[in-house]
Design an enzyme around this catalytic site. Structure first.
Site, PDB file in Angstrom:
ATOM      1  N   LYS A   1      98.855  52.355   7.414  1.00 10.76           N
ATOM      2  CA  LYS A   1      98.614  53.434   6.448  1.00 10.76           C
ATOM      3  C   LYS A   1      98.785  52.875   5.037  1.00 10.76           C
ATOM      4  O   LYS A   1      99.889  52.621   4.583  1.00 10.76           O
ATOM      5  CB  LYS A   1      99.601  54.576   6.695  1.00 10.76           C
ATOM      6  CG  LYS A   1      99.815  55.564   5.551  1.00 10.76           C
ATOM      7  CD  LYS A   1      98.588  56.356   5.193  1.00 10.76           C
ATOM      8  CE  LYS A   1      98.925  57.370   4.094  1.00 10.76           C
ATOM      9  NZ  LYS A   1      99.170  56.734   2.762  1.00 10.76           N
TER      10      LYS A   1
ATOM     11  N   GLU B   1     112.013  48.730   3.329  1.00  2.15           N
ATOM     12  CA  GLU B   1     112.174  47.919   2.117  1.00  2.15           C
ATOM     13  C   GLU B   1     111.953  48.869   0.960  1.00  2.15           C
ATOM     14  O   GLU B   1     110.832  49.301   0.691  1.00  2.15           O
ATOM     15  CB  GLU B   1     111.163  46.763   2.111  1.00  2.15           C
ATOM     16  CG  GLU B   1     111.550  45.638   1.154  1.00  2.15           C
ATOM     17  CD  GLU B   1     110.898  45.786  -0.200  1.00  2.15           C
ATOM     18  OE1 GLU B   1     111.585  46.306  -1.116  1.00  2.15           O
ATOM     19  OE2 GLU B   1     109.746  45.404  -0.360  1.00  2.15           O
TER      20      GLU B   1
END
Length: 510
Positions: free
Chosen positions: A202, A277
């Site tokens: 995505k 992250e």
């Protein structure tokens, strides 16, 4: 500006024609080896940040499209064409991908620049160059995912053999950000494919184009149908559906800490694995024995590279009182010299911010810095550019002096070209202030005393510490944060732990 310090290179061949051809053709999503529209038929605009004009439209995918992609990825994961591909063949496939990315490097760089805004030279050297390196590095891992034989002492004196094997975690959802679209996709794709997983990717809704072109390249390399699926759309719809889907075994996300929290909540339904992250507010520390001129150039690079749209950006500059005025003057002068302009202009060192919404957000932080009493020494507004770029999302490199820890520009991640500089005198107080943040992604230290640098590095709460350098990464070195900067590590051997499961096998030898 580029951390590789490479000069802009002329584009080879005719990338402009290829990019225009790509933009003029109807765009679709990749699901199960086929390029398809969204189920709803809705489309999403993607804009050129340098002008504000619409480049093209992509499918506005939602929960139905994610479900189709997960079904295709599960089918591919269970198919012998992928599941039983030999480690050597999988490594050769990743090498072919690297070669094809490299052969299309100029085209990808220009497309990245048009969609994201960054200078083409940076996209070519950093975004695309990193992508090639990642696939070449991880191409070596399928043949090296070894188990081990363990000396065990079972009850009853049984003679047994105990060994471990590594297996792909399954179907993984990869959600990537807009600041380094193609390279962030490859940060996750390369290890996921090396481990034998299948993928739903995505891209960010602001910057889907280079990811779609990358998917074409991976398909051309011979990736079996359904191993890679790409769903474009909004984070609140397609991204949220992917994070919550019960058929996804793992989510890997790079983006804001706020969105990371939402992903953790959504992933709880089937307890899928999650790696994150997230954001940063990196301290960049200058000791009194550092070279002021070199530090000033490096400090400017640390914050203004990629328009400051870097999770590791050195946005908090701590300079010892003995060097503060000299370093600050030099950083401010360098900021004023940076050429801001459209990414396809070879003279541009810094491009526009990614979107109108993000430009408004960063500008609001500049106003907050002024309101809270920081002293503006460079930038703060829009650059003077040709009328053709009046609708672009440009902001001059901005430096604030005499900031303090109560200010928003020090506490919050801006994700733009805004530097907050502060004096320090006592090293213990310095370390305490550097660590006084919910983030812990990275930090920098500048000194000629490496012993002192190591001691400070040991005290800093950060996943990466750079000494006399900044923003260096490598596919072989683990990268990630502590505290609210994330879970897990990207790259290196460590990232493969996120895409594999370890199985322990016991054999009664009689």
């Amino acid at each position: 500006m580029s951390p590789t310090a490479q000069q802009p290179q002329p584009l080879r061949g005719a990338p402009e024609d290829k990019v225009q051809g790509f933009l003029s053709a109807p765009r679709a999503m990749l699901i199960g080896g086929a390029w398809v529209p969204s189920v709803s038929g809705r489309l999403l605009d993607t804009a050129d940040p340098a002008t504000g004009s619409i480049l093209t439209q992509v499918p506005d995918g939602d929960e139905q499209d994610v479900d189709r992609a997960v079904t295709a990825a599960r089918r591919a994961f269970e198919d012998t064409a992928w599941r039983r591909m030999s480690p050597m063949d999988r490594g050769m496939l990743l090498h072919r991908i690297a070669d094809l990315i490299e052969s299309h490097a100029d085209e990808l760089a220009l497309l990245e620049s048009r969609d994201n805004g960054k200078p083409v030279s940076v996209a070519r050297a950093v975004d695309v160059g990193t992508s090639v390196k990642l696939f070449r590095y991880f191409a070596g891992w399928p043949t090296k995912l070894e188990g081990s034989t363990i000396p065990v002492s079972p009850r009853g004196g049984l003679r047994v053999l105990n060994y471990t094997t590594h297996h792909p975690v399954g179907v993984v959802g990869l959600i990537v950000p807009w600041n380094f679209p193609v390279s962030m996709a490859c940060w996750k794709l390369a290890p996921a494919l090396a481990a034998g997983c299948t993928v739903i990717l995505k891209p960010a809704d602001e910057t889907p184009l280079s990811t779609l072109r990358l998917a074409e390249i991976l398909t051309e390399a011979g990736l079996p149908d359904g191993v890679l699926n790409v769903v474009t759309g909004r984070g609140a719809t397609a991204g949220a559906a992917l994070a919550a889907h019960g058929g996804v075994d793992k989510i890997a996300f790079t983006g804001s800490t706020e969105t990371g929290r939402s992903i953790v909540r959504a992933a709880a339904g089937n307890l899928k694995k999650v790696s994150l992250e997230l954001g940063g507010k990196s301290p960049n520390i200058v000791l009194p024995d550092a070279d002021p001129e070199a530090v000033a150039e490096a400090a400017a690079e640390a914050i203004f590279f990629n328009q400051g749209q870097v999770c590791t950006a050195g946005s908090r500059l701590y300079v010892h009182d003995a060097l503060y005025d000299e370093v600050l003057d030099a950083v401010s002068a360098r900021a004023e010299q940076i050429v801001v302009g459209p990414g396809d202009d070879p003279a541009s060192e810094m491009g526009p911010l990614v979107s109108a919404r993000h430009h408004a957000r960063v500008t609001e932080f500049v106003q907050a810095g002024l309101h809270q009493g920081a002293r503006l020494t460079a930038g703060g507004g829009r650059p003077d550019l040709d009328e053709a770029y009046a609708g672009g999302y440009f902001l001059r490199p901005t430096v604030f002096a005499d900031a303090d820890h109560g200010m928003r520009i020090v506490r919050e991640e801006i994700f733009g070209p805004v530097l907050a500089a502060m004096r320090w005198r006592d090293v213990d107080d310095l370390v305490a202030k550097a660590n006084d943040s919910p983030f812990g992604l990275s930090a920098g230290i500048w000194t000629s005393d490496l012993g002192h640098a190591h001691r400070i590095a040991d005290e800093l709460q950060a996943g990466t510490v750079w000494i006399n350098c900044f923003n260096l990464t490598d596919p072989g070195s683990p990268f990630g944060g502590v505290k609210q900067s994330g879970w897990g590590r990207e790259m290196g051997r460590k990232v493969l732990d996120l895409y594999t499961e370890v199985k322990s096998v016991w054999v009664n030898l009689g």
